[in-house]
Each structure stands twice: as C-alpha cells, then as structure tokens.
Design a protein around this motif. Structure first.
Motif, PDB file in Angstrom:
ATOM      1  N   VAL A  69       0.836  -1.199   0.000  1.00 44.87           N
ATOM      2  CA  VAL A  69       0.000   0.000   0.000  1.00 44.87           C
ATOM      3  C   VAL A  69       0.874   1.253   0.000  1.00 44.87           C
ATOM      4  O   VAL A  69       0.649   2.187  -0.774  1.00 44.87           O
ATOM      5  N   LEU A  87       0.954   4.216  -2.809  1.00 39.39           N
ATOM      6  CA  LEU A  87       0.635   5.594  -2.440  1.00 39.39           C
ATOM      7  C   LEU A  87       1.796   6.545  -2.729  1.00 39.39           C
ATOM      8  O   LEU A  87       1.632   7.764  -2.662  1.00 39.39           O
ATOM      9  N   TRP A 126      -5.973  -0.056   5.171  1.00 42.63           N
ATOM     10  CA  TRP A 126      -5.852   0.431   3.790  1.00 42.63           C
ATOM     11  C   TRP A 126      -5.918  -0.690   2.760  1.00 42.63           C
ATOM     12  O   TRP A 126      -6.276  -0.454   1.609  1.00 42.63           O
ATOM     13  N   SER A 127      -5.554  -1.908   3.123  1.00 43.51           N
ATOM     14  CA  SER A 127      -5.542  -3.006   2.150  1.00 43.51           C
ATOM     15  C   SER A 127      -6.831  -3.822   2.144  1.00 43.51           C
ATOM     16  O   SER A 127      -6.941  -4.791   1.405  1.00 43.51           O
ATOM     17  N   LEU A 152      -7.738   2.537  -3.327  1.00 46.41           N
ATOM     18  CA  LEU A 152      -6.827   3.460  -2.640  1.00 46.41           C
ATOM     19  C   LEU A 152      -7.192   4.914  -2.892  1.00 46.41           C
ATOM     20  O   LEU A 152      -7.043   5.762  -2.009  1.00 46.41           O
ATOM     21  N   ARG A 201     -10.025   5.776  -0.526  1.00 49.50           N
ATOM     22  CA  ARG A 201      -9.499   5.813   0.843  1.00 49.50           C
ATOM     23  C   ARG A 201      -8.697   7.098   1.071  1.00 49.50           C
ATOM     24  O   ARG A 201      -8.817   7.732   2.120  1.00 49.50           O
ATOM     25  N   GLU A 202      -7.882   7.479   0.093  1.00 49.56           N
ATOM     26  CA  GLU A 202      -7.079   8.692   0.227  1.00 49.56           C
ATOM     27  C   GLU A 202      -7.970   9.930   0.325  1.00 49.56           C
ATOM     28  O   GLU A 202      -7.704  10.827   1.130  1.00 49.56           O
TER      29      GLU A 202
END
Length: 124
Positions: free
Chosen positions: A14, A18, A46-47, A53, A56-57
């Motif tokens: 991750v 990122l 996060w995974s 992703l 999530r960000e």
C-alpha cells in the motif's frame, strides 16, 4: 508466513502504491510505532477490500482536514499517485468547511497551496 508478516507485506505494498516508499519518517522516529502503523493501518485497514486506494485517500484527506492534522500535508503532496487531482483536493477541503469550521479549512488550504508551490511535506 505469520499474520504479522502478511500484514507488513500488505502494508508495504500500500505504501509503495501511495508513493510513500516505506514511510521512513515514522521508522526513523520509532521502529515499534512504524511496525504498528505498517501492520495495523496500512496492512489491516488500507488493504481491505471494498474501497480502492483513491477513495481511501480522499476520505483520509477529508478526516485530516477536519481534525486540523498537520499530517495532511504529505497526503496533499502524494495524492496524485492514486489519481486525485489538485481540483479534487481543493474541493475536498471546501467540502469540509461547514462541518469542521473556518480555522481548520484556512490551515488546510494554506498547507495545500504551499505543497503545490513546492514546499516539502513534513510530520510537523
């Protein structure tokens, strides 16, 4: 492979996706803290399936802006690695305004502008 090793591997994956490398800033601060963040946050949260992703960000940026957390600066700098545009970051900051208040938004926008103008993020 142990569960801890599996979480570390997932967390490192991750972090790489990122654009954070191996999160050396935290590791230099404290190895145990780094392992906890790596395993629990990036490997465990996060995974997870269900959100990509990029989503999530965006959520994390909104939460960090609402909290007034200085760590949002690094997210501003690297959000493009998962396809988030400057326009989207700006809109996230503005979206948080009625829920978190003007002082936090002013600080977040100030940090965002500094990052976009070339300042390096830090954990402050």
């Amino acid at each position: 492979m142990t569960e801890a090793e599996t979480l570390e591997e997932a967390g490192l994956d991750v972090l790489q996706r990122l654009g954070w490398g191996d999160n050396a800033e935290i590791r230099e601060m404290d190895e145990d803290l780094w392992r906890l963040v790596l395993r629990n946050n990036f490997g465990g949260i996060w995974s997870r399936p269900g959100l990509n992703l990029r989503d999530r960000e965006m959520i994390v940026i909104a939460v960090l802006v609402a909290l007034g957390a200085p760590g949002v600066t690094k997210h501003f700098k690297l959000a493009h690695k998962v396809g988030i545009t400057d326009t989207e970051i700006r809109e996230v900051i503005l979206q948080v305004l009625p829920y978190a208040g003007m002082p936090k938004i002013l600080e977040a926008m100030n940090r965002f502008v500094k990052v976009r103008n070339g300042s390096e993020p830090s954990l402050e």
